[in-house]
Design a protein around this motif. Sequence first.
Motif, mmCIF file in Angstrom:
data_model
loop_
_atom_site.group_PDB
_atom_site.id
_atom_site.type_symbol
_atom_site.label_atom_id
_atom_site.label_comp_id
_atom_site.label_asym_id
_atom_site.label_seq_id
_atom_site.Cartn_x
_atom_site.Cartn_y
_atom_site.Cartn_z
ATOM 1 N N VAL A 9 -69.815 -50.771 67.874
ATOM 2 C CA VAL A 9 -70.229 -49.489 67.317
ATOM 3 C C VAL A 9 -69.126 -49.000 66.382
ATOM 4 C CG1 VAL A 9 -70.587 -47.070 67.902
ATOM 5 C CG2 VAL A 9 -71.692 -48.849 69.263
ATOM 6 N N ILE A 10 -69.523 -48.538 65.214
ATOM 7 C CA ILE A 10 -68.551 -48.094 64.214
ATOM 8 C C ILE A 10 -68.869 -46.668 63.790
ATOM 9 C CG2 ILE A 10 -67.823 -48.423 61.809
ATOM 10 C CD1 ILE A 10 -68.021 -51.363 62.155
ATOM 11 N N TYR A 11 -67.828 -45.869 63.633
ATOM 12 C CA TYR A 11 -68.012 -44.520 63.101
ATOM 13 C C TYR A 11 -68.205 -44.635 61.590
ATOM 14 C CZ TYR A 11 -67.297 -39.633 61.930
ATOM 15 O OH TYR A 11 -67.458 -38.355 61.469
ATOM 16 N N ASN A 12 -69.337 -44.168 61.128
ATOM 17 C CA ASN A 12 -69.667 -44.257 59.707
ATOM 18 C C ASN A 12 -69.438 -42.900 59.048
ATOM 19 O OD1 ASN A 12 -70.698 -44.812 57.225
ATOM 20 N ND2 ASN A 12 -72.714 -45.489 57.939
ATOM 21 N N SER A 13 -68.436 -42.839 58.183
ATOM 22 C CA SER A 13 -68.119 -41.578 57.506
ATOM 23 C C SER A 13 -69.292 -41.054 56.702
ATOM 24 C CB SER A 13 -66.948 -41.763 56.536
ATOM 25 O OG SER A 13 -65.795 -42.150 57.215
ATOM 26 N N LEU A 14 -70.136 -41.978 56.269
ATOM 27 C CA LEU A 14 -71.279 -41.594 55.446
ATOM 28 C C LEU A 14 -72.253 -40.731 56.248
ATOM 29 C CD1 LEU A 14 -72.262 -42.234 52.563
ATOM 30 C CD2 LEU A 14 -73.538 -44.151 53.522
ATOM 31 N N LYS A 15 -72.348 -41.021 57.545
ATOM 32 C CA LYS A 15 -73.267 -40.279 58.401
ATOM 33 C C LYS A 15 -72.541 -39.269 59.270
ATOM 34 C CE LYS A 15 -76.701 -43.080 57.204
ATOM 35 N NZ LYS A 15 -77.002 -44.221 58.097
ATOM 36 N N GLY A 16 -71.248 -39.453 59.398
ATOM 37 C CA GLY A 16 -70.492 -38.545 60.259
ATOM 38 C C GLY A 16 -70.744 -38.811 61.730
ATOM 39 N N GLN A 17 -71.100 -40.038 62.061
ATOM 40 C CA GLN A 17 -71.344 -40.363 63.467
ATOM 41 C C GLN A 17 -71.183 -41.856 63.710
ATOM 42 O OE1 GLN A 17 -75.374 -38.936 63.659
ATOM 43 N NE2 GLN A 17 -76.222 -40.975 63.261
ATOM 44 N N LYS A 18 -71.095 -42.195 64.992
ATOM 45 C CA LYS A 18 -70.994 -43.605 65.354
ATOM 46 C C LYS A 18 -72.369 -44.246 65.269
ATOM 47 C CE LYS A 18 -67.227 -43.000 68.654
ATOM 48 N NZ LYS A 18 -66.897 -43.027 70.093
ATOM 49 N N GLU A 19 -72.376 -45.502 64.813
ATOM 50 C CA GLU A 19 -73.626 -46.236 64.704
ATOM 51 C C GLU A 19 -73.402 -47.673 65.164
ATOM 52 O OE1 GLU A 19 -75.567 -44.259 60.707
ATOM 53 O OE2 GLU A 19 -74.446 -46.122 60.522
ATOM 54 N N PRO A 20 -74.434 -48.296 65.702
ATOM 55 C CA PRO A 20 -74.321 -49.733 66.005
ATOM 56 C C PRO A 20 -74.021 -50.474 64.704
ATOM 57 C CG PRO A 20 -76.338 -48.815 66.934
ATOM 58 C CD PRO A 20 -75.757 -47.759 66.051
ATOM 59 N N PHE A 21 -73.154 -51.462 64.792
ATOM 60 C CA PHE A 21 -72.815 -52.196 63.574
ATOM 61 C C PHE A 21 -73.787 -53.352 63.396
ATOM 62 C CE2 PHE A 21 -70.414 -55.653 61.430
ATOM 63 C CZ PHE A 21 -70.343 -55.048 60.190
ATOM 64 N N ILE A 22 -74.569 -53.259 62.337
ATOM 65 C CA ILE A 22 -75.526 -54.331 62.021
ATOM 66 C C ILE A 22 -75.212 -54.841 60.628
ATOM 67 C CG2 ILE A 22 -77.965 -54.944 61.772
ATOM 68 C CD1 ILE A 22 -78.478 -52.318 63.508
ATOM 69 N N PRO A 23 -74.589 -56.005 60.530
ATOM 70 C CA PRO A 23 -74.253 -56.523 59.198
ATOM 71 C C PRO A 23 -75.507 -56.915 58.431
ATOM 72 C CG PRO A 23 -73.662 -58.111 60.895
ATOM 73 C CD PRO A 23 -74.141 -56.891 61.607
ATOM 74 N N ARG A 24 -75.372 -56.933 57.119
ATOM 75 C CA ARG A 24 -76.516 -57.276 56.275
ATOM 76 C C ARG A 24 -77.020 -58.679 56.599
ATOM 77 N NH1 ARG A 24 -77.591 -55.075 51.665
ATOM 78 N NH2 ARG A 24 -77.681 -57.068 50.603
ATOM 79 N N THR A 25 -76.050 -59.581 56.803
ATOM 80 C CA THR A 25 -76.411 -60.934 57.210
ATOM 81 C C THR A 25 -75.797 -61.157 58.585
ATOM 82 O OG1 THR A 25 -76.274 -61.642 54.913
ATOM 83 C CG2 THR A 25 -76.285 -63.368 56.598
ATOM 84 N N SER A 26 -76.619 -61.531 59.534
ATOM 85 C CA SER A 26 -76.132 -61.691 60.900
ATOM 86 C C SER A 26 -74.920 -62.620 60.949
ATOM 87 C CB SER A 26 -77.247 -62.248 61.771
ATOM 88 O OG SER A 26 -76.782 -62.404 63.090
ATOM 89 N N GLY A 27 -73.869 -62.155 61.613
ATOM 90 C CA GLY A 27 -72.692 -63.001 61.785
ATOM 91 C C GLY A 27 -71.715 -62.965 60.628
ATOM 92 N N LYS A 28 -72.104 -62.281 59.534
ATOM 93 C CA LYS A 28 -71.205 -62.229 58.379
ATOM 94 C C LYS A 28 -70.847 -60.791 58.050
ATOM 95 C CE LYS A 28 -72.327 -66.516 56.087
ATOM 96 N NZ LYS A 28 -72.390 -67.201 54.814
#
Length: 487
Positions: A9-28
């Motif tokens: 989980v990463i805090y995303n400054s863009l949203k001002g909250q923590k979000e699950p980290f989902i990369p654009r390409t899985s594993g990368k």
Amino acid sequence: MKALQDQLVIYNSLKGQKEPFIPRTSGKVGMYVCGPTLYSEPHMGNMRTFINFDLIYRYLLHLGFDVKYVRNITDAGHITNSAGQEVDSIGAAAKAEQLQSLEVVYKYAVKFQELQRIYNLLPPSIEPTATQHIQEQIEIIEQIIANGYAYQVNGSVYFDTRRYMQDYHYGILSGRKVDELENETRNLNAQDEKRFFADFALWKKANPADMQIWRSPWGNGNPGWHIECTAMSTKYLGKEFDIHGGGMDLKFPHHEDEIAQSCGSFGCNPARYWMHANMLNVNGQKMSKSFGNYFLPKQILDGTTGLFDKAYSANVVRFFMMQAHYRSNLDFTQEALNAAEKGYSRLVEGIKTVQNLPASTSSFDVDSLIGSFYGAMNDDFNAPILVAQLFDAVRQINLIKDGKAHISADDQKKLQEAMEVFVYDILGLSPESPNTENRLTPVMDLVLELRQQARTNKDWTTSDQIRDGLAKAGIIVKDQKDGATWS
RNA sequence: GGUCUCAUGGCCGAGCGGUUAGGCACCGGUCUGCAAAACCGUCUACAGCGGUUCGAAUCCGCUUGAGACCUCCA
């Protein structure tokens, strides 16, 4: 590792909250971090940001992500000061030092490389420089103009913020509202060329005094400050990538303008996750060149900061930083550094001790303890919680050593491996080397043997004389159960 | 001046409504010829005042204080 990747989980400054980290390409993972402007040696505050993103990089790698980490070097110095005037910080430094601009940049680039080694930063996948990507910057500016979000005046090009705001949200990252900004901006002079106060330069017409000048469709000039990051992140990571990082102080206007440039040219926000590392404080105030409250990373190693009465190793400094979350301010004080020094030593001793524990059956849940290491880091890279868990492990290890707790052979192996991985590979620390002269070792062996003989004979006068004499020479003798050691 | 953030025990720092975070210092103990070191244990704080709640460091309001950004900055 995939299961662990999914828990990040990463805090995303863009949203001002923590979000699950989902990369654009899985594993990368594609990650861009704004690097230093090399018109002087980076100070300790600058290093904190790079150390924090190194931690993030290391943990992503540990989770098995294929990470492409791009961190730029700003070597074109045009920026705009409060009066709206161009200031060439690199050129100014060059004049001050009677060097050419690139000579200045190279000089500090070498120092920065050295600092990265000393503070144990993994090299990014690539460290591109602004001056090597002038063409790419020009192409993006042309695209922004073609899209109608920029205009040229007298050989300079400005981003048309008002036009942009008709289609996009300027302030999406920083939360600033342009209508309010206008009245709040303190200096509104010297902006004759701009149509609107919030417009910013994409390209600036050359000043005869400039030391670096490039050709462009709009005449000779220099790129604006924000466009280089858009050009380099796009070139190496694509128009859209996963993580964009940098210091908190870059959030506005730099990162806001990067978003505007990407939207203005490609129609998309470049990064899904924006991460901002917080500042290093001295006496409660941000360390910065302009405040003059800064010191250099090497000064703390030499003990010449003028703030503390002793030197600290790079490991101790790094460990000290790991005890605070990357999004928190951190106060640099002597007492706190001393605490880090002792604490780190305790941690390293614990890792040594775990290697030689008697096998038995485990009296505590080792898997759960190791799981808590991951739990801490998966929660937005919470290194201070990880450190607390590591100290829990150390306490258990010491209890086992004292026979007050037990561990199985399998668990011992797992715990040892996990601790080494988390402390050395992820936190980026290394075992403190005694750093003593090899020639001294046999001498000390002899001296301590003589002292041991005296002690065996209960000749306390002689034994204390040796101990006190060594102390005067700065050598501390430590009597332990199985013989004396020194440091 | 505007926007935002933060205020945790001696110090540094986690904490996101209900379990003593952790480190250092202090204090007690183990060990030691003594000391140091090392280890174990103790130390229950959340700026102030109200409110919401069965329950608040944690949510809301006000007050006070500090900081960041608005200008180059990691």
